[in-house]
Design an enzyme around this catalytic site. Sequence first.
Site, PDB file in Angstrom:
ATOM      1  N   HIS A 179     -74.304  61.028 -33.035  1.00  0.00           N
ATOM      2  CA  HIS A 179     -74.558  59.583 -33.109  1.00  0.00           C
ATOM      3  C   HIS A 179     -73.408  58.965 -33.885  1.00  0.00           C
ATOM      4  O   HIS A 179     -73.148  59.344 -35.030  1.00  0.00           O
ATOM      5  CB  HIS A 179     -75.889  59.285 -33.797  1.00  0.00           C
ATOM      6  N   CYS A 180     -72.705  58.024 -33.262  1.00  0.00           N
ATOM      7  CA  CYS A 180     -71.516  57.455 -33.904  1.00  0.00           C
ATOM      8  C   CYS A 180     -71.843  56.083 -34.502  1.00  0.00           C
ATOM      9  O   CYS A 180     -72.111  55.138 -33.753  1.00  0.00           O
ATOM     10  CB  CYS A 180     -70.395  57.327 -32.878  1.00  0.00           C
ATOM     11  N   PRO A 181     -71.835  55.948 -35.840  1.00  0.00           N
ATOM     12  CA  PRO A 181     -72.129  54.642 -36.441  1.00  0.00           C
ATOM     13  C   PRO A 181     -71.066  53.601 -36.105  1.00  0.00           C
ATOM     14  O   PRO A 181     -71.360  52.412 -36.048  1.00  0.00           O
ATOM     15  CB  PRO A 181     -72.169  54.935 -37.942  1.00  0.00           C
ATOM     16  N   ASN A 184     -72.179  52.265 -32.996  1.00  0.00           N
ATOM     17  CA  ASN A 184     -73.599  51.911 -33.034  1.00  0.00           C
ATOM     18  C   ASN A 184     -74.281  52.425 -31.761  1.00  0.00           C
ATOM     19  O   ASN A 184     -75.111  51.739 -31.144  1.00  0.00           O
ATOM     20  CB  ASN A 184     -73.773  50.387 -33.161  1.00  0.00           C
ATOM     21  N   ASN A 185     -73.912  53.628 -31.349  1.00  0.00           N
ATOM     22  CA  ASN A 185     -74.426  54.210 -30.107  1.00  0.00           C
ATOM     23  C   ASN A 185     -74.310  55.733 -30.203  1.00  0.00           C
ATOM     24  O   ASN A 185     -73.487  56.254 -30.963  1.00  0.00           O
ATOM     25  CB  ASN A 185     -73.563  53.704 -28.942  1.00  0.00           C
TER      26      ASN A 185
END
Length: 349
Positions: A179-181, A184-185
């Site tokens: 999950h890549c902050p 945001n996805n």
Amino acid sequence: MRPCTTVMHLLLRCMRGCGRHSRNRMPRILRQLVSYIKLIFKSLYFNSLTNSEVVLDCILEPVFWTVEVVTRWFGMVFVFLVVALTSSVVFIAYVCLLPLVLQTYSTGWMMWHICYGNWILVMIVFHYYKATNTPPGYPPKMKNEVPFVSFCKKCVIPKPARSHHCGICKTCILKMDHHCPWLNNCVGHYNHRYFFSFCLFLTLGCMYCSISGRDLFIDAYNSIDEISQPPYTYKDRMFHKSVIYMWVLTSTVSVALGSLTLWHALLITRGETSIERHINNKEAKRLAKRGKVYRNPFSYGKLNNWKVFFGVEKRSHWLTRVLLPSGHTPYGDGLTWDIYPLKKNMMPV
Ligand SMILES: [Zn+2]
Ligand SMILES: [Zn+2]
């Protein structure tokens, strides 16, 4: 004297009897009470499958929860940061550096800077937009014929191979990487290529700014002491500060994001996702103890892994699908991973 002695004798016996009686009864009641309390307490957490890992997970649950909530709530803040920082560097490049390039460089160098800089910018914007707006892919929620390898306890659905549950998105993701902050996805089957290309081109863009702005940075840095002296105007001071800001930011991002991109490139070469790297490492160690060698079932060979990743079917695709913006979908549906998707006679290595 005799009756008195008799009464005393009886009292003593009675007291001794009562003492013996209470000694026998009270501990039994207490013992029962304690065992009931123990039973009630144990029934709250008892699980025949409990082991040290489950206990550790329970202890760390508040930490995971905090990280998930913070990441979910700050998702838009991270996206805003990426857009704001990138825009600031592009603004400085256009307003401060481009006039300098147009004034001082030869036509050849001028064309190179304009073409390369704008190509990189287009690639960064395209891949960032696609990476943030493309859903990573989710396993079907309804009953279906898709072969599955495990079961998600949180979604209560069967999980196809390479799928994992994301605590932040609160759903299972196909071929989940992480999950890549910053996006945001989640990075999964349908947006993995966009994520990697974004990292690659942003690193190339930062390296370009860092290398081409190096001399200007040295000049600006050396003139810090004299910057308030008369020869320097307000415009000069702003120019120097902008150049220093741009060089420090792009150099730092080059190193940090460059390392991350290299790591992901290594994973793609091996045909693994970030999550599978840990799983495969564990599996390799387990099999090594038995004298066996672990082979990743999703690897098709180094070059083929890259072809599958970028969707390269013919040579021209290296240009049209890798070096130019392309919105083609990845191979497969992310649910089944049986055979090498490009040529049927090539089986996974
Ligand atoms: Zn799930
Ligand atoms: Zn997620």
